[in-house]
Design a protein around this motif. Structure first.
Motif, PDB file in Angstrom:
ATOM      1  N   ASN A 111     -70.233  10.728  66.391  1.00 18.70           N
ATOM      2  CA  ASN A 111     -69.430  11.233  65.469  1.00 18.70           C
ATOM      3  C   ASN A 111     -70.311  12.241  64.613  1.00 18.70           C
ATOM      4  O   ASN A 111     -71.392  11.944  64.165  1.00 18.70           O
ATOM      5  N   ILE A 112     -69.793  13.367  64.391  1.00 22.80           N
ATOM      6  CA  ILE A 112     -70.450  14.333  63.628  1.00 22.80           C
ATOM      7  C   ILE A 112     -70.424  14.019  62.049  1.00 22.80           C
ATOM      8  O   ILE A 112     -71.168  14.213  61.408  1.00 22.80           O
ATOM      9  N   PHE A 113     -69.071  13.680  61.814  1.00 23.92           N
ATOM     10  CA  PHE A 113     -68.717  13.122  60.581  1.00 23.92           C
ATOM     11  C   PHE A 113     -68.076  12.111  60.369  1.00 23.92           C
ATOM     12  O   PHE A 113     -67.166  11.572  61.331  1.00 23.92           O
ATOM     13  N   PHE A 144     -73.442  26.016  50.734  1.00 22.24           N
ATOM     14  CA  PHE A 144     -73.660  25.049  51.684  1.00 22.24           C
ATOM     15  C   PHE A 144     -74.751  24.739  52.306  1.00 22.24           C
ATOM     16  O   PHE A 144     -75.434  25.930  52.982  1.00 22.24           O
ATOM     17  N   THR A 145     -75.281  23.600  52.250  1.00 20.68           N
ATOM     18  CA  THR A 145     -76.960  23.683  52.833  1.00 20.68           C
ATOM     19  C   THR A 145     -76.857  22.368  53.707  1.00 20.68           C
ATOM     20  O   THR A 145     -76.035  21.394  53.488  1.00 20.68           O
ATOM     21  N   GLY A 146     -77.831  22.109  54.536  1.00 16.87           N
ATOM     22  CA  GLY A 146     -78.067  21.108  55.414  1.00 16.87           C
ATOM     23  C   GLY A 146     -78.814  21.603  56.370  1.00 16.87           C
ATOM     24  O   GLY A 146     -78.990  22.608  56.969  1.00 16.87           O
ATOM     25  N   ARG A 147     -79.604  20.309  57.030  1.00 20.87           N
ATOM     26  CA  ARG A 147     -80.495  20.626  58.270  1.00 20.87           C
ATOM     27  C   ARG A 147     -79.779  21.208  59.291  1.00 20.87           C
ATOM     28  O   ARG A 147     -78.410  21.058  59.434  1.00 20.87           O
ATOM     29  N   ASN A 148     -80.331  22.080  60.217  1.00 21.15           N
ATOM     30  CA  ASN A 148     -79.655  22.765  61.317  1.00 21.15           C
ATOM     31  C   ASN A 148     -79.033  21.737  62.367  1.00 21.15           C
ATOM     32  O   ASN A 148     -79.456  20.687  62.252  1.00 21.15           O
ATOM     33  N   GLY A 149     -77.908  22.079  62.889  1.00 23.08           N
ATOM     34  CA  GLY A 149     -77.253  20.976  63.762  1.00 23.08           C
ATOM     35  C   GLY A 149     -76.511  19.739  63.043  1.00 23.08           C
ATOM     36  O   GLY A 149     -75.886  19.058  63.715  1.00 23.08           O
ATOM     37  N   ILE A 197     -74.805  18.685  53.448  1.00 17.26           N
ATOM     38  CA  ILE A 197     -74.670  17.732  54.639  1.00 17.26           C
ATOM     39  C   ILE A 197     -76.067  16.928  54.667  1.00 17.26           C
ATOM     40  O   ILE A 197     -76.864  17.350  55.169  1.00 17.26           O
ATOM     41  N   ASN A 198     -75.933  15.664  54.481  1.00 10.66           N
ATOM     42  CA  ASN A 198     -77.083  14.688  54.418  1.00 10.66           C
ATOM     43  C   ASN A 198     -77.278  13.822  55.715  1.00 10.66           C
ATOM     44  O   ASN A 198     -76.390  14.306  56.687  1.00 10.66           O
ATOM     45  N   LYS A 199     -78.156  13.186  55.924  1.00 11.97           N
ATOM     46  CA  LYS A 199     -78.126  12.429  57.109  1.00 11.97           C
ATOM     47  C   LYS A 199     -77.046  11.325  57.258  1.00 11.97           C
ATOM     48  O   LYS A 199     -76.639  11.227  58.412  1.00 11.97           O
ATOM     49  N   THR A 200     -76.397  10.976  56.143  1.00 15.30           N
ATOM     50  CA  THR A 200     -75.061   9.791  56.240  1.00 15.30           C
ATOM     51  C   THR A 200     -73.998  10.286  55.716  1.00 15.30           C
ATOM     52  O   THR A 200     -72.980   9.620  55.571  1.00 15.30           O
ATOM     53  N   ASN A 201     -74.153  11.393  54.898  1.00 15.24           N
ATOM     54  CA  ASN A 201     -72.958  11.763  54.004  1.00 15.24           C
ATOM     55  C   ASN A 201     -72.799  13.228  53.540  1.00 15.24           C
ATOM     56  O   ASN A 201     -73.669  14.033  54.139  1.00 15.24           O
ATOM     57  N   LYS A 242     -81.383   6.255  53.433  1.00 15.82           N
ATOM     58  CA  LYS A 242     -80.141   6.764  54.152  1.00 15.82           C
ATOM     59  C   LYS A 242     -80.264   8.315  54.359  1.00 15.82           C
ATOM     60  O   LYS A 242     -80.021   8.849  55.096  1.00 15.82           O
ATOM     61  N   ASN A 243     -80.676   8.855  53.243  1.00 14.56           N
ATOM     62  CA  ASN A 243     -80.832  10.435  53.104  1.00 14.56           C
ATOM     63  C   ASN A 243     -81.971  11.138  52.725  1.00 14.56           C
ATOM     64  O   ASN A 243     -82.222  12.258  52.370  1.00 14.56           O
TER      65      ASN A 243
END
Length: 494
Positions: free
Chosen positions: A19-21, A36-41, A186-190, A289-290
């Motif tokens: 799941n992506i989300f 809107f920020t977060g690691r690539n992919g 967009i973090n690793k888990t949420n 988690k994040n």
């Protein structure tokens, strides 16, 4: 004011088991200016496409506003720009378009030129002007800064700061700080929404990461202590159990019932400690988690036998009768970190290609050290395809080192099995940077290396360049990156 409500959103691409989300819930005020920020992919563009209703998902997304996405798809780029505008928004009012053009410092004559002959900056500004004509829409603006020069970034950032009602995907820290009042991450888990600009969010994230790491360290010590205690108690229980069949020192008969009861109590204590240990381990696994790991990278640059690597003395580059740049003079000395600065079209990429050995028509004096090895990162990633193993082999770099660098840049092991052509724009740039870091070179030449690359990876690359001080000549429009890295600035003018 109206709200966009996302409730229990879960999504995976067809054929994927991941799941992506998963069970994402959040609320967005349509008057906010969200970065809107977060690691690539991690799924930023995917999330925007879900808001647009382009994919099926479980959960609900509810809103009483329509969504508009930037950049628009232009079917025929050879059309005149006024026709392109009319295709995107047939009912636009000319005076309103001119109002937006004025704010973006665009002249009306842009409309009467073929769209494909506009600079990338002009194309971006035209599309943004049309985007903000669409009233009563919530705008989804996906990486408008790529290929914009520094001046254009400042102008577009000021333009967006005077607007509201949008989500803006950008990895440029200074750009975001100037024009957003909330951050979606967009973090690793949420996915989280926080009030403030990028610097506020980053400060909060570092504080939370440091807290989680300190708590994790405390728990790790507790687990070790509990493990040792459980082992001791278990050993005591075994020793007591063994005395059941022995005798007391006085020679009297052993009370097996008493000893069995004592051993059972010790065993119970051992089990209790073991349960606490497992609970601590479970708590620790939930804790980090994040926390985004940003391990340090390494570069292995060779020293050249002379201090001066490159010299340009009154160099001009020309294609036919058109001069791209004129009268450029600078030298590259060992240890220099030089940024070529200037507006789009001032010849920065052409100069880099000349230095890298391409057949570029020029006049003036150009000298480069004999047998000097150069590692080049191009702007263009469109030709990348095949798997990473084949890529490493065809470029003569060590596969294990190459993949280790990509892991540090947040590639999952699953990504290693995919075709590079399916990677996001940021992941493709990371492939080129990882390749460059693996190459033995005297000089690194990077042309807009940070396009599409996430903020955390940008900071890793900054740390690498500051720690190892390689000789590097680069073009980059991220003002924070240039401020931290460049030891010299060479300014080009159109």
């Amino acid at each position: 004011m109206s709200l966009i409500k996302v409730t229990n959103l879960t999504f995976a691409y067809d054929g994927s088991y991941d799941n992506i989300f998963e069970h994402v819930s959040l609320q967005i005020d349509t008057n906010w200016k969200l970065g809107f920020t977060g690691r690539n992919g991690r799924g930023k563009t995917t999330f925007l496409n879900l808001l647009l209703g382009r994919y099926e998902y479980s959960g609900t997304i509810s809103s009483n506003v329509s969504f508009e996405y930037f950049p628009f798809h232009v079917e025929d780029k050879e059309k005149y720009t006024f026709d392109v505008v009319a295709d995107i928004y047939p009912d636009y009012e000319h005076w309103k378009l001119m109002r937006e053009f004025s704010l973006l410092k665009l002249s009306e004559d842009v409309l009467y030129r073929p769209f494909n002959l506009l600079s990338s900056g002009e194309q971006t500004k035209v599309m943004l002007a049309v985007l903000f004509l669409k009233e009563n829409s919530f705008l989804l603006i996906d990486e408008p800064t790529n290929h914009l020069d520094l001046h254009a970034r400042e102008l577009v950032s000021d333009y967006l700061n005077d607007k509201s009602g949008y989500i803006l995907v950008s990895h440029d820290r200074s750009f975001l700080d100037n024009c957003v009042d909330h951050i979606i991450s967009i973090n690793k888990t949420n996915i989280e929404v926080q009030k403030g600009n990028f610097s506020d969010w980053w400060e909060n994230k570092q504080r939370q990461d440091n807290f989680e790491l300190a708590e994790n360290d405390k728990l790790r010590k507790d687990i070790k202590r509990l493990s040792e205690s459980a082992k001791r108690t278990s050993n005591w229980s075994d020793e007591v159990e063994k005395t059941k069949n022995g005798t007391r020192n006085s020679g009297s008969k052993v009370d097996k019932g008493y000893i069995g009861h004592k051993a059972a109590k010790m065993m119970q204590r051992s089990k209790s400690i073991e349960q606490r240990q497992h609970s601590a381990i479970e708590e620790r696994s939930q804790l980090l988690k994040n926390v985004d790991s940003s391990e340090s990278l390494k570069i292995s640059q060779m020293n050249y036998h002379k201090s001066q690597l490159v010299e340009l003395d009154h160099v001009s580059i020309h294609y036919g009768e058109k001069n791209v740049c004129q009268d450029i003079s600078f030298t590259v000395e060992q240890g220099d970190r030089i940024v070529l600065s200037g507006p789009n079209g001032s010849g920065k990429s052409s100069l880099l290609k000349l230095i890298c050995g391409e057949e570029i028509p020029y006049s003036g004096v150009f000298r480069i050290g004999s047998q000097m090895q150069i590692s080049y990162v191009s702007q263009d990633t469109s030709q990348l395809c095949g798997n990473l193993t084949e890529f490493a082999r065809s470029n003569g770099i060590e596969e294990s080192l190459f993949k280790a660098i990509l892991r540090k840049l947040d590639f999952s092991r699953l990504q290693f099995e995919k075709d590079i052509a399916s990677f996001s724009g940021g992941q493709k740039k990371k492939v080129l940077i990882a390749k460059s870091l693996c190459e033995r070179a005297h000089l690194h030449v990077w042309d807009e290396p940070l396009n599409f690359i996430d903020v955390i990876s940008r900071m890793q690359i900054e740390e690498l360049l500051l720690e190892h001080s390689p000789t590097i000549l680069f073009v980059e429009h991220d003002s924070e990156f240039c401020k931290h890295i460049a030891t010299k600035i060479v300014e080009l003018k159109v």
